[in-house]
Design a protein around this motif. Structure first.
Motif, PDB file in Angstrom:
ATOM      1  N   VAL A 117       0.811  -1.207   0.000  1.00 52.79           N
ATOM      2  CA  VAL A 117       0.000   0.000   0.000  1.00 52.79           C
ATOM      3  C   VAL A 117       0.852   1.269   0.000  1.00 52.79           C
ATOM      4  N   SER A 118       2.003   1.200   0.667  1.00 58.13           N
ATOM      5  CA  SER A 118       2.853   2.385   0.785  1.00 58.13           C
ATOM      6  C   SER A 118       4.198   2.147   0.122  1.00 58.13           C
ATOM      7  N   ALA A 119       4.993   3.221   0.063  1.00 56.39           N
ATOM      8  CA  ALA A 119       6.321   3.135  -0.540  1.00 56.39           C
ATOM      9  C   ALA A 119       7.252   4.101   0.178  1.00 56.39           C
ATOM     10  N   GLN A 120       8.526   3.762   0.143  1.00 55.60           N
ATOM     11  CA  GLN A 120       9.560   4.652   0.682  1.00 55.60           C
ATOM     12  C   GLN A 120      10.364   5.178  -0.502  1.00 55.60           C
ATOM     13  N   VAL A 121      10.463   6.502  -0.590  1.00 57.60           N
ATOM     14  CA  VAL A 121      11.182   7.142  -1.686  1.00 57.60           C
ATOM     15  C   VAL A 121      12.338   7.938  -1.099  1.00 57.60           C
ATOM     16  N   GLU A 122      13.539   7.698  -1.633  1.00 57.30           N
ATOM     17  CA  GLU A 122      14.717   8.453  -1.208  1.00 57.30           C
ATOM     18  C   GLU A 122      15.118   9.394  -2.327  1.00 57.30           C
ATOM     19  N   ILE A 123      15.386  10.647  -1.939  1.00 58.03           N
ATOM     20  CA  ILE A 123      15.812  11.680  -2.887  1.00 58.03           C
ATOM     21  C   ILE A 123      17.121  12.258  -2.381  1.00 58.03           C
ATOM     22  N   GLN A 124      18.094  12.397  -3.266  1.00 58.97           N
ATOM     23  CA  GLN A 124      19.330  13.095  -2.930  1.00 58.97           C
ATOM     24  C   GLN A 124      19.194  14.495  -3.501  1.00 58.97           C
ATOM     25  N   ALA A 125      19.162  15.473  -2.626  1.00 66.48           N
ATOM     26  CA  ALA A 125      19.002  16.874  -3.019  1.00 66.48           C
ATOM     27  C   ALA A 125      20.263  17.617  -2.597  1.00 66.48           C
ATOM     28  N   GLY A 126      21.214  17.730  -3.506  1.00 68.42           N
ATOM     29  CA  GLY A 126      22.513  18.295  -3.140  1.00 68.42           C
ATOM     30  C   GLY A 126      23.144  17.386  -2.102  1.00 68.42           C
ATOM     31  N   PRO A 127      23.619  17.944  -0.999  1.00 70.65           N
ATOM     32  CA  PRO A 127      24.237  17.094   0.027  1.00 70.65           C
ATOM     33  C   PRO A 127      23.217  16.442   0.958  1.00 70.65           C
ATOM     34  N   TYR A 128      21.933  16.659   0.710  1.00 68.26           N
ATOM     35  CA  TYR A 128      20.902  16.193   1.629  1.00 68.26           C
ATOM     36  C   TYR A 128      20.155  14.979   1.092  1.00 68.26           C
ATOM     37  N   ARG A 129      19.983  14.005   1.974  1.00 68.70           N
ATOM     38  CA  ARG A 129      19.189  12.816   1.671  1.00 68.70           C
ATOM     39  C   ARG A 129      17.827  13.012   2.329  1.00 68.70           C
ATOM     40  N   VAL A 130      16.775  12.941   1.540  1.00 66.07           N
ATOM     41  CA  VAL A 130      15.413  13.095   2.039  1.00 66.07           C
ATOM     42  C   VAL A 130      14.685  11.778   1.822  1.00 66.07           C
ATOM     43  N   VAL A 131      14.060  11.271   2.869  1.00 65.31           N
ATOM     44  CA  VAL A 131      13.309  10.015   2.791  1.00 65.31           C
ATOM     45  C   VAL A 131      11.850  10.328   3.053  1.00 65.31           C
ATOM     46  N   SER A 132      10.986   9.856   2.178  1.00 63.26           N
ATOM     47  CA  SER A 132       9.560  10.122   2.313  1.00 63.26           C
ATOM     48  C   SER A 132       8.772   8.823   2.226  1.00 63.26           C
ATOM     49  N   LEU A 133       7.743   8.716   3.051  1.00 65.17           N
ATOM     50  CA  LEU A 133       6.808   7.607   2.966  1.00 65.17           C
ATOM     51  C   LEU A 133       5.550   8.123   2.274  1.00 65.17           C
ATOM     52  N   VAL A 134       5.233   7.511   1.152  1.00 66.18           N
ATOM     53  CA  VAL A 134       4.086   7.938   0.356  1.00 66.18           C
ATOM     54  C   VAL A 134       3.283   6.698  -0.034  1.00 66.18           C
ATOM     55  N   SER A 135       2.160   6.921  -0.671  1.00 62.32           N
ATOM     56  CA  SER A 135       1.362   5.774  -1.112  1.00 62.32           C
ATOM     57  C   SER A 135       2.002   5.150  -2.355  1.00 62.32           C
ATOM     58  N   ARG A 136       1.790   3.878  -2.503  1.00 62.80           N
ATOM     59  CA  ARG A 136       2.275   3.178  -3.695  1.00 62.80           C
ATOM     60  C   ARG A 136       1.617   3.782  -4.938  1.00 62.80           C
ATOM     61  N   GLU A 137       0.347   4.137  -4.807  1.00 63.33           N
ATOM     62  CA  GLU A 137      -0.381   4.760  -5.911  1.00 63.33           C
ATOM     63  C   GLU A 137       0.311   6.033  -6.382  1.00 63.33           C
ATOM     64  N   SER A 138       0.796   6.861  -5.438  1.00 64.76           N
ATOM     65  CA  SER A 138       1.499   8.095  -5.808  1.00 64.76           C
ATOM     66  C   SER A 138       2.783   7.805  -6.565  1.00 64.76           C
ATOM     67  N   VAL A 139       3.535   6.805  -6.101  1.00 64.51           N
ATOM     68  CA  VAL A 139       4.775   6.432  -6.780  1.00 64.51           C
ATOM     69  C   VAL A 139       4.483   6.021  -8.216  1.00 64.51           C
ATOM     70  N   GLU A 140       3.439   5.235  -8.393  1.00 62.60           N
ATOM     71  CA  GLU A 140       3.095   4.766  -9.731  1.00 62.60           C
ATOM     72  C   GLU A 140       2.591   5.908 -10.616  1.00 62.60           C
TER      73      GLU A 140
END
Length: 128
Positions: free
Chosen positions: A81-104
């Protein structure tokens, strides 16, 4: 008053030391010299420069979120149902929990550009 050496200012601004030297030499960023001749940038001057140089028009005037970090998706972990998305934004690592539907819907996968939009009334501020 807190002061920063050229290298410290460069790290805080996310630019090279040569860029900070050019900003100082060009008069765009104020610096004093200490007794050894090293350039020191007053904290207030660095803050004013950072505020002015990084202020941009809001990308989405229909949103109340002000904190936007552009980066690249480095990892996506899908659950049922959910997903974990990691984004590297410059020197910063951002981790977000979102719905699987949003990822798709957003077609998020490693390598695609993404913007982490952060809206929070609870932000912890620490001093190094």
């Amino acid at each position: 008053m807190h002061t920063y050496r050229i290298g410290e200012a460069a790290a805080l601004l996310g630019v090279s030391t040569d860029t900070v030297r050019r900003l100082v030499d060009g008069g765009r960023l104020h610096a004093d010299r200490d007794e050894s001749g090293h350039r020191l940038i007053p904290g207030a001057a660095l803050a004013a420069f950072a505020r002015q140089s990084h202020r941009t028009e809001r990308e989405n005037p229909g949103s109340s979120a002000r904190n936007r970090l552009s980066g690249i998706v480095t990892e996506v972990r899908l659950g049922d149902v959910s997903a974990q998305v990691e984004i590297q934004a410059g020197p910063y690592r951002v981790v977000s929990l979102v719905s699987r539907e949003s990822v798709e819907e957003l077609e998020l996968e490693p390598g695609v550009p993404a913007i982490a939009v952060i809206k929070s009334t609870n932000v912890v501020v620490e001093r190094p």
